[in-house]
Design a protein around this motif. Structure first.
Motif, PDB file in Angstrom:
ATOM      1  N   MET A   1       0.674  -1.377  -0.127  1.00 25.42           N
ATOM      2  CA  MET A   1       0.366   0.211  -0.343  1.00 25.42           C
ATOM      3  C   MET A   1       0.670   1.290   0.030  1.00 25.42           C
ATOM      4  SD  MET A   1      -2.722   2.127  -0.142  1.00 25.42           S
ATOM      5  CE  MET A   1      -1.577   2.956  -0.448  1.00 25.42           C
ATOM      6  N   SER A   2       2.292   1.307   0.903  1.00 25.76           N
ATOM      7  CA  SER A   2       2.553   2.733   0.936  1.00 25.76           C
ATOM      8  C   SER A   2       3.255   3.075  -0.650  1.00 25.76           C
ATOM      9  CB  SER A   2       3.722   2.466   2.114  1.00 25.76           C
ATOM     10  OG  SER A   2       4.351   1.694   1.918  1.00 25.76           O
ATOM     11  N   ASN A   3       3.626   1.297  -1.305  1.00 25.30           N
ATOM     12  CA  ASN A   3       4.732   2.003  -2.059  1.00 25.30           C
ATOM     13  C   ASN A   3       3.621   2.857  -3.331  1.00 25.30           C
ATOM     14  OD1 ASN A   3       6.857   0.204  -1.540  1.00 25.30           O
ATOM     15  ND2 ASN A   3       6.231  -1.948  -2.237  1.00 25.30           N
ATOM     16  N   ILE A   4       2.058   2.115  -3.715  1.00 22.24           N
ATOM     17  CA  ILE A   4       1.473   2.724  -4.345  1.00 22.24           C
ATOM     18  C   ILE A   4       1.423   4.142  -4.361  1.00 22.24           C
ATOM     19  CG2 ILE A   4      -0.880   3.148  -5.549  1.00 22.24           C
ATOM     20  CD1 ILE A   4      -1.551  -0.253  -4.433  1.00 22.24           C
ATOM     21  N   TYR A   5       0.230   4.987  -2.678  1.00 17.34           N
ATOM     22  CA  TYR A   5       0.860   6.043  -1.877  1.00 17.34           C
ATOM     23  C   TYR A   5       2.093   7.030  -2.889  1.00 17.34           C
ATOM     24  CZ  TYR A   5      -0.322   9.611   0.803  1.00 17.34           C
ATOM     25  OH  TYR A   5      -0.820  11.252   1.076  1.00 17.34           O
TER      26      TYR A   5
ATOM     27  N   CYS B   1      -9.168  -5.387 -15.338  1.00 10.94           N
ATOM     28  CA  CYS B   1      -9.366  -4.440 -16.945  1.00 10.94           C
ATOM     29  C   CYS B   1     -10.001  -3.757 -16.401  1.00 10.94           C
ATOM     30  CB  CYS B   1      -9.848  -5.209 -18.195  1.00 10.94           C
ATOM     31  SG  CYS B   1      -8.981  -6.057 -19.369  1.00 10.94           S
ATOM     32  N   SER B   2     -10.686  -3.309 -14.406  1.00  4.82           N
ATOM     33  CA  SER B   2     -11.106  -2.602 -13.467  1.00  4.82           C
ATOM     34  C   SER B   2     -10.794  -2.082 -13.380  1.00  4.82           C
ATOM     35  CB  SER B   2     -11.570  -3.777 -13.118  1.00  4.82           C
ATOM     36  OG  SER B   2     -12.458  -2.246 -11.718  1.00  4.82           O
ATOM     37  N   LEU B   3     -11.699  -0.452 -13.700  1.00  7.30           N
ATOM     38  CA  LEU B   3     -11.008   0.665 -12.849  1.00  7.30           C
ATOM     39  C   LEU B   3     -10.645   1.042 -11.320  1.00  7.30           C
ATOM     40  CD1 LEU B   3     -13.078   3.097 -14.795  1.00  7.30           C
ATOM     41  CD2 LEU B   3     -10.754   2.815 -15.526  1.00  7.30           C
ATOM     42  N   HIS B   4     -11.540   0.301 -10.814  1.00  2.00           N
ATOM     43  CA  HIS B   4     -10.950  -1.002  -9.704  1.00  2.00           C
ATOM     44  C   HIS B   4     -10.294  -1.916  -9.161  1.00  2.00           C
ATOM     45  CE1 HIS B   4     -13.829   2.419  -7.604  1.00  2.00           C
ATOM     46  NE2 HIS B   4     -14.689   1.656  -7.744  1.00  2.00           N
ATOM     47  N   TYR B   5      -9.245  -2.021 -10.069  1.00  2.00           N
ATOM     48  CA  TYR B   5      -8.156  -3.370 -10.056  1.00  2.00           C
ATOM     49  C   TYR B   5      -6.905  -2.425  -9.097  1.00  2.00           C
ATOM     50  CZ  TYR B   5      -4.668  -6.632 -10.957  1.00  2.00           C
ATOM     51  OH  TYR B   5      -3.732  -7.531 -10.966  1.00  2.00           O
ATOM     52  N   ILE B   6      -6.991  -3.077  -8.315  1.00  2.00           N
ATOM     53  CA  ILE B   6      -5.739  -3.120  -7.314  1.00  2.00           C
ATOM     54  C   ILE B   6      -4.192  -3.697  -7.650  1.00  2.00           C
ATOM     55  CG2 ILE B   6      -5.000  -3.351  -4.734  1.00  2.00           C
ATOM     56  CD1 ILE B   6      -7.530  -0.884  -5.365  1.00  2.00           C
TER      57      ILE B   6
ATOM     58  N   PRO C   1      -0.739   2.491  -7.966  1.00  2.38           N
ATOM     59  CA  PRO C   1      -2.296   2.809  -8.125  1.00  2.38           C
ATOM     60  C   PRO C   1      -3.475   3.259  -9.232  1.00  2.38           C
ATOM     61  CG  PRO C   1      -0.914   4.741  -8.558  1.00  2.38           C
ATOM     62  CD  PRO C   1       0.225   3.480  -8.834  1.00  2.38           C
ATOM     63  N   ASN C   2      -3.829   2.508  -9.402  1.00  5.57           N
ATOM     64  CA  ASN C   2      -4.706   2.334 -10.252  1.00  5.57           C
ATOM     65  C   ASN C   2      -5.566   4.549 -11.104  1.00  5.57           C
ATOM     66  OD1 ASN C   2      -7.566   3.153  -8.643  1.00  5.57           O
ATOM     67  ND2 ASN C   2      -8.011   0.502  -8.214  1.00  5.57           N
ATOM     68  N   GLU C   3      -6.207   4.322 -11.416  1.00  7.15           N
ATOM     69  CA  GLU C   3      -6.738   5.876 -12.110  1.00  7.15           C
ATOM     70  C   GLU C   3      -7.898   6.315 -11.009  1.00  7.15           C
ATOM     71  OE1 GLU C   3      -9.007   5.767 -15.706  1.00  7.15           O
ATOM     72  OE2 GLU C   3      -7.135   4.831 -16.479  1.00  7.15           O
TER      73      GLU C   3
ATOM     74  N   ALA D   1      -6.448   9.860  -8.877  1.00  7.67           N
ATOM     75  CA  ALA D   1      -6.875  11.100  -8.628  1.00  7.67           C
ATOM     76  C   ALA D   1      -7.229  11.469  -7.571  1.00  7.67           C
ATOM     77  CB  ALA D   1      -8.535  10.895  -9.437  1.00  7.67           C
ATOM     78  N   LEU D   2      -7.457  10.750  -6.925  1.00  6.66           N
ATOM     79  CA  LEU D   2      -7.296  10.462  -4.919  1.00  6.66           C
ATOM     80  C   LEU D   2      -6.545  11.162  -4.307  1.00  6.66           C
ATOM     81  CD1 LEU D   2      -9.362  10.437  -2.128  1.00  6.66           C
ATOM     82  CD2 LEU D   2      -7.995   8.033  -2.243  1.00  6.66           C
ATOM     83  N   VAL D   3      -5.301  10.665  -4.731  1.00  6.16           N
ATOM     84  CA  VAL D   3      -3.722  10.779  -3.974  1.00  6.16           C
ATOM     85  C   VAL D   3      -3.224  12.638  -4.817  1.00  6.16           C
ATOM     86  CG1 VAL D   3      -1.188  10.729  -3.798  1.00  6.16           C
ATOM     87  CG2 VAL D   3      -3.415   8.624  -3.065  1.00  6.16           C
ATOM     88  N   ALA D   4      -3.649  12.501  -5.849  1.00  6.86           N
ATOM     89  CA  ALA D   4      -3.343  13.953  -6.271  1.00  6.86           C
ATOM     90  C   ALA D   4      -4.422  15.501  -5.848  1.00  6.86           C
ATOM     91  CB  ALA D   4      -3.492  13.638  -8.008  1.00  6.86           C
TER      92      ALA D   4
END
Length: 471
Positions: free
Chosen positions: A1-5, A240-245, A250-252, A256-259
């Motif tokens: 998780m920390s890597n994604i963030y 292919c999901s926009l919610h794919y973890i 990070p997915n889209e 957007a959330l982090v930015a």
């Protein structure tokens, strides 16, 4: 998780854009260690700003001789961009007499922060660090004064004549302090001149001060997040999901959330963010909900920082069933209810920003238009980030840039409060570019609301200063 963030956050940097406002920064230090038993340090603070991963000097204070708790007269005037993360470093140096500037100076420690953190808190105090460790008991305090775009300035100059000698052998080393009288009867330092050594008739350098420097905006912005969990996003277990973890990317939704959240979190005093979801079947009875708490705590939907929102989002996905339809009016109404309560308080100093992340065409357009028209009278803005490649024509209508949005009954919005940005336009840009576009209209929306309500900014009366200085 920390890597994604961290991978998403790391690309958020300084980029150029039109200046929204200017900020005055005042600096003071406390508890600087003495050089030795016989002498105190001669401190100077250097302000640096990060650009494209490099630190560049912006300006520096004067040197205050023989002082372990200096309050510097130098005011740093910096351009402030609400929609960007501007990283600052304050470096403290001991520049003794006869040394060649910073080249021969002793480094005493530094403090790093963002300009947004200082502006939001108005006064930021942190320990000085040296090689990763605290530099004794020394600390630095930075106070921010946000200036309006039409501030007027006056230039002041002072001199004195026939001051008394220290004694028979030496003359005075005078300096001058200018204070303002606050509404509560206390005094705050406005300017401290340089020290003129060995002089009975000193003439100090002139300086400019803003006529509006006594007052500054003190409106806190609170971010609330709403995430689309409708079935059109695709099964989160499918790549292919926009919610794919993805374990490392990070997915889209996360991008957007982090930015956006990384910037907005500077304006929330407790860094706690309510996060909601809509369009999913949720436990325990698996009925569809359009305003459920992502952490499943309806009494306390707040998450600790943007990191907490991301973790709640990831923990939520395996427990829900993506469903539909895509109704966003309920979440707008939920936030509008909080904004309405705030509007009826005496000071109404809290402004709400609702960030909606969605992938598709909304199915309750009429109710959404009605909710936005109502919300346009309240201290709130709505930011919609369109994720994926759906047809977002309806979102453009809600944005109102091409015409005045009206309710189904024909009532127009009081002011434009919606900003829509399709994420696909920023796939090859940095998260900072997305944040800049998404948040570009928010400052004017905040100003328009308070101006329309005739609510003036608070006067700052908590700027701490002391009348005991070492020249």
């Amino acid at each position: 998780m920390s890597n994604i963030y961290e991978s998403a956050e790391a690309t958020l940097g300084f980029i150029s854009s039109p200046c929204l406002t200017k900020v005055e920064l005042r600096v003071a230090c406390r508890g600087i260690s003495d050089r030795d038993a016989l002498s105190k340090p001669d401190p100077c603070v250097v302000l640096k700003m990060q650009s494209h991963g490099q630190w560049f000097e912006v300006d520096r204070t004067e040197v205050i001789r023989s002082s372990s708790s200096p309050v510097f007269s130098k005011i740093f005037l910096v351009d402030y961009y609400f929609e960007e993360i501007q990283r600052l470093r304050f470096e403290l140096h001991d520049i003794s007499s006869g040394t060649n500037g910073l080249r021969d100076a002793d480094f005493l420690g530094s403090m790093e922060c963002t300009l947004g953190q200082i502006v939001s808190q108005r006064k930021l105090s942190k320990a000085l660090l040296k090689q990763g460790n605290t530099a004794g008991k020394s600390s630095i305090m930075v106070t921010a004064e946000e200036l309006s775009g039409n501030d007027d300035y006056v230039e002041l100059s002072f001199s004195a004549r026939k001051l008394d000698d220290k004694d028979f052998f030496s003359k005075s080393d005078p300096f001058l302090e200018i204070f303002r009288l606050n509404d509560d009867g206390t005094e705050s330092l406005v300017h401290r001149t340089e020290t003129v050594m060995n002089n009975l008739s000193p003439v100090w350098k002139s300086f400019k001060v803003s006529l509006n420097t006594l007052c500054s905006g003190d409106h806190e912005r609170e971010l609330k997040v709403a995430i689309d969990f409708t079935a059109s996003n695709g099964d989160p277990r499918n790549s292919c999901s926009l919610h794919y973890i993805h374990p490392y990317q990070p997915n889209e939704y996360l991008k957007a959330l982090v930015a956006v959240g990384e910037i907005c979190q500077d304006y929330d005093s407790d860094k706690m963010f309510p996060a909601f979801g809509f369009g999913a079947l949720i436990p325990p009875d698996f009925k569809v909900s359009h305003d459920f708490a992502v952490n499943f705590d309806e009494d306390n939907p707040e998450c600790a920082g943007i990191q907490g929102v991301v973790e709640a989002y990831q923990n939520c996905l395996p427990k829900i069933q993506l469903y539909g339809p895509t109704n966003i009016a309920p979440i707008i109404q939920k936030v509008a209810s909080s904004a309405s309560e705030e509007m009826h308080t005496k000071e109404a100093m809290e402004y709400f920003i609702l960030l909606i992340l969605t992938d598709g065409v909304i199915t309750d357009m009429a109710d959404t238009r009605e909710a936005i028209v109502h919300a346009s009278h309240l201290p709130m803005s709505v930011i919609i980030v369109g994720v994926g490649n759906a047809d977002f024509t309806d979102m453009q209508i809600l944005d109102g840039d091409d015409g005045i949005l009206r309710s189904p009954k024909g009532e127009p919005v009081l002011r434009d409060i919606v900003q829509f940005v399709p994420f696909k336009d920023f796939k090859h840009a940095s998260p900072a570019a997305l944040a800049k576009s998404v948040l570009a209209e928010v400052p004017n929306q905040v100003v328009d609301y308070y101006n329309a309500k005739g609510i003036k900014p608070k006067c700052m009366s908590d700027y701490e200063s002391t009348r005991t200085f070492s020249p």
